[in-house]
Design a protein around this motif. Sequence first.
Motif, short mmCIF file in Angstrom:
data_model
loop_
_atom_site.label_atom_id
_atom_site.label_comp_id
_atom_site.label_asym_id
_atom_site.label_seq_id
_atom_site.Cartn_x
_atom_site.Cartn_y
_atom_site.Cartn_z
N GLN A 138 0.77 -1.25 -0.04
CA GLN A 138 -0.07 0.06 0.00
C GLN A 138 0.80 1.09 -0.07
OE1 GLN A 138 -3.05 0.06 2.79
NE2 GLN A 138 -3.40 -2.26 2.53
N ARG A 150 -7.76 2.60 5.11
CA ARG A 150 -7.78 2.18 3.70
C ARG A 150 -8.51 0.77 3.59
NH1 ARG A 150 -1.50 3.70 2.19
NH2 ARG A 150 -1.89 5.89 1.38
N VAL A 151 -8.31 -0.20 4.31
CA VAL A 151 -9.12 -1.38 4.22
C VAL A 151 -10.81 -1.09 4.32
CG1 VAL A 151 -9.57 -3.66 5.24
CG2 VAL A 151 -7.24 -2.88 4.65
N PHE A 154 -12.33 0.53 1.39
CA PHE A 154 -11.70 0.01 0.24
C PHE A 154 -12.64 0.21 -0.90
CE2 PHE A 154 -15.47 -2.64 1.48
CZ PHE A 154 -15.94 -2.98 0.26
N ARG A 155 -13.52 0.81 -0.80
CA ARG A 155 -14.42 1.40 -2.07
C ARG A 155 -13.95 2.37 -2.99
NH1 ARG A 155 -18.32 -0.74 1.21
NH2 ARG A 155 -19.46 -2.45 0.66
N TYR A 157 -10.83 2.86 -3.60
CA TYR A 157 -9.70 2.50 -4.45
C TYR A 157 -10.00 1.74 -5.59
CZ TYR A 157 -7.54 4.33 -0.25
OH TYR A 157 -7.12 5.12 0.88
N PHE A 162 -7.68 -3.12 -4.19
CA PHE A 162 -8.45 -3.50 -3.05
C PHE A 162 -7.51 -3.48 -2.11
CE2 PHE A 162 -12.61 -5.37 -2.07
CZ PHE A 162 -12.66 -5.47 -1.01
N PRO A 163 -7.36 -2.55 -1.10
CA PRO A 163 -6.32 -2.74 0.23
C PRO A 163 -6.93 -3.81 1.12
CG PRO A 163 -7.14 -0.47 -0.43
CD PRO A 163 -7.98 -1.21 -1.08
N LEU A 164 -5.85 -4.63 1.49
CA LEU A 164 -6.03 -5.46 2.54
C LEU A 164 -4.96 -5.79 3.54
CD1 LEU A 164 -7.26 -8.74 0.16
CD2 LEU A 164 -8.52 -7.48 1.61
N VAL A 185 -16.10 -5.91 4.30
CA VAL A 185 -15.12 -5.96 3.32
C VAL A 185 -15.07 -7.52 2.75
CG1 VAL A 185 -12.52 -5.91 3.13
CG2 VAL A 185 -13.71 -4.49 4.55
N LEU A 189 -15.13 -8.23 -1.36
CA LEU A 189 -13.97 -9.14 -1.90
C LEU A 189 -14.32 -10.35 -2.72
CD1 LEU A 189 -10.79 -9.21 -2.41
CD2 LEU A 189 -10.86 -10.27 -0.09
#
Length: 199
Positions: A138, A150-151, A154-155, A157, A162-164, A185, A189
């Motif tokens: 990230q 960020r997670v 997530f939308r 991005y 898709f940050p995890l 999330v 995902l």
Amino acid sequence: MISPDDCRKPLEALVHEVRACRVCEAHLPLGARPLIHVSSTSRLLIASQAPGTKAHMSNRSFYDASGDRLREWLGISADDFYDVRKVAILPMGLCYPGRLPKGGDCPPRPECAPLWRNRVLSLMPDIRLTLLVGSYSQYHVLGRGSVTERVRNFRDYLPDYFPLPHPSWRTGAWERRSPWFQEDVIPALRERVRTLLQD
């Protein structure tokens, strides 16, 4: 527009070059063994941190408990996960970087991503979604910031990223403090990944 067929042979040649890389071998406790799983037709890219010891020894990324957790988050089988025609794995650091004195793995070697990442990605025209797994991926792509925020958001991005969080055993406690991760999330995902791999 560049096609997967145009990229196949140049990418195969580049992967051969990557796997022969010894640029930072002097800093690697187990030696250089670059792990890269890519093809010109991959649609989903997993941008992770760096291989762990089990991945290094097996020559297979996420060949450990963190891989089991990541596959469970994605809702896909190991067969699909390791099918490079569908899923690519390109860590920020391609070799096992060693252990920190107080536990946990060292950061990815700083030489690696600048040397290889853009060259590899330029020959992967079918990537539709990149999973930014953990802080190092990230930071590299999005700059400094909060992994949790960020997670959670997530939308913001999508559709490209898709940050995890990193799927290590330490994430279990984080998940218990963050019920929204499993409630919001993970279903989104899994739906994204399912649609992408079936399309």
